[in-house]
Design a protein around this motif. Structure first.
Motif, short mmCIF file in Angstrom:
data_model
loop_
_atom_site.label_atom_id
_atom_site.label_comp_id
_atom_site.label_asym_id
_atom_site.label_seq_id
_atom_site.Cartn_x
_atom_site.Cartn_y
_atom_site.Cartn_z
N THR A 49 13.03 12.63 9.88
CA THR A 49 11.79 11.85 9.99
C THR A 49 11.48 11.25 8.64
O THR A 49 11.51 11.95 7.63
N VAL A 50 11.19 9.96 8.61
CA VAL A 50 10.80 9.27 7.39
C VAL A 50 9.28 9.15 7.42
O VAL A 50 8.71 8.63 8.38
N THR A 51 8.64 9.63 6.36
CA THR A 51 7.18 9.56 6.24
C THR A 51 6.83 8.59 5.13
O THR A 51 7.28 8.75 4.00
N ALA A 64 18.01 7.22 8.40
CA ALA A 64 16.85 7.66 7.61
C ALA A 64 17.10 7.41 6.13
O ALA A 64 16.22 6.91 5.41
N ASP A 65 18.30 7.75 5.65
CA ASP A 65 18.62 7.54 4.24
C ASP A 65 18.58 6.06 3.88
O ASP A 65 18.03 5.68 2.84
N ARG A 66 19.15 5.21 4.73
CA ARG A 66 19.12 3.76 4.47
C ARG A 66 17.68 3.23 4.50
O ARG A 66 17.31 2.36 3.71
N THR A 67 16.87 3.75 5.42
CA THR A 67 15.48 3.32 5.54
C THR A 67 14.68 3.68 4.29
O THR A 67 13.92 2.86 3.77
N VAL A 68 14.87 4.90 3.79
CA VAL A 68 14.19 5.32 2.56
C VAL A 68 14.62 4.43 1.40
O VAL A 68 13.77 3.97 0.62
N ARG A 71 0.81 -1.23 0.00
CA ARG A 71 0.00 0.00 0.00
C ARG A 71 0.84 1.27 0.00
O ARG A 71 0.30 2.37 -0.01
N VAL A 72 2.17 1.14 0.00
CA VAL A 72 3.05 2.31 0.05
C VAL A 72 2.96 3.08 -1.26
O VAL A 72 3.06 2.50 -2.35
N GLN A 73 2.74 4.40 -1.15
CA GLN A 73 2.68 5.26 -2.32
C GLN A 73 3.93 6.12 -2.44
O GLN A 73 4.49 6.25 -3.51
N THR A 74 4.34 6.75 -1.34
CA THR A 74 5.55 7.58 -1.36
C THR A 74 6.32 7.39 -0.06
O THR A 74 5.74 7.01 0.97
N VAL A 75 7.62 7.66 -0.13
CA VAL A 75 8.48 7.64 1.04
C VAL A 75 9.26 8.95 1.02
O VAL A 75 9.94 9.26 0.04
#
Length: 167
Positions: free
Chosen positions: A126-128, A148-152, A107-111
């Motif tokens: 913050t990662v949204t 955060a960068d790795r998570t995105v 369901r992910v649309q944007t990160v």
């Protein structure tokens, strides 16, 4: 007929950065500044209040502000968690009212990554994760910038390989 199986959901594994406590303390202190400013103006302009009342209100405000700035960030740090799997993004947030969110990767649309001035000062982000959900985006707050960068990157890769309906 047998009883339904009980499913226990594990708490998300990862905490925000240890500097999250500083971020939340600074943000709490900034919330109290207008209150103290109004009380200072009232002390100089509002001579209709007896001095003992002004001192009592200022002391109560100082105690509440001190508790908010010192206790709440540590409490939030104990509660906040996040985790990403191949199938979902998991978060647990809050301090007074706690919320658990699970966002399916399909369901992910944007990160997105967001960094306010205090975040930048502390090296946080913050990662949204925006999903096709009426509950709104899932936010993973107060991560180290590298995390955060790795998570995105990880979420983008997983979402790209997942064929879902993200509508």
């Amino acid at each position: 007929m047998s009883a339904p199986a009980t499913v226990t959901m594990a708490d998300p594994l990862w905490r925000p950065s240890p500097r999250a406590r500083q971020l939340w303390a600074i943000n709490a202190a900034l919330l109290w500044l207008p209150v103290f400013a109004l009380q200072a103006v009232g002390a100089f302009v509002g001579s209709w209040w007896p001095t003992w009342a002004q001192i009592s209100v200022a002391a109560a405000t100082a105690v509440l502000a001190l508790l908010h700035v010192t206790v709440v960030p540590f409490w939030r740090y104990r509660v906040h968690r996040w985790e990403i799997s191949d199938t979902a993004v998991y978060t647990r947030t809050g301090w007074f009212t706690q919320e658990r969110r699970i966002a399916p990767i399909s369901r992910v649309q944007t990160v997105d990554t967001e960094r306010g001035p205090i975040d930048r000062m502390l090296g946080l982000a913050t990662v949204t994760v925006t999903t096709a959900s009426s509950a709104g985006a899932v936010k993973i707050t107060a991560l180290d910038q590298d995390t955060a960068d790795r998570t995105v990157a990880q979420l983008t890769e997983i979402a790209g390989t997942n064929v879902g309906d993200a509508t």
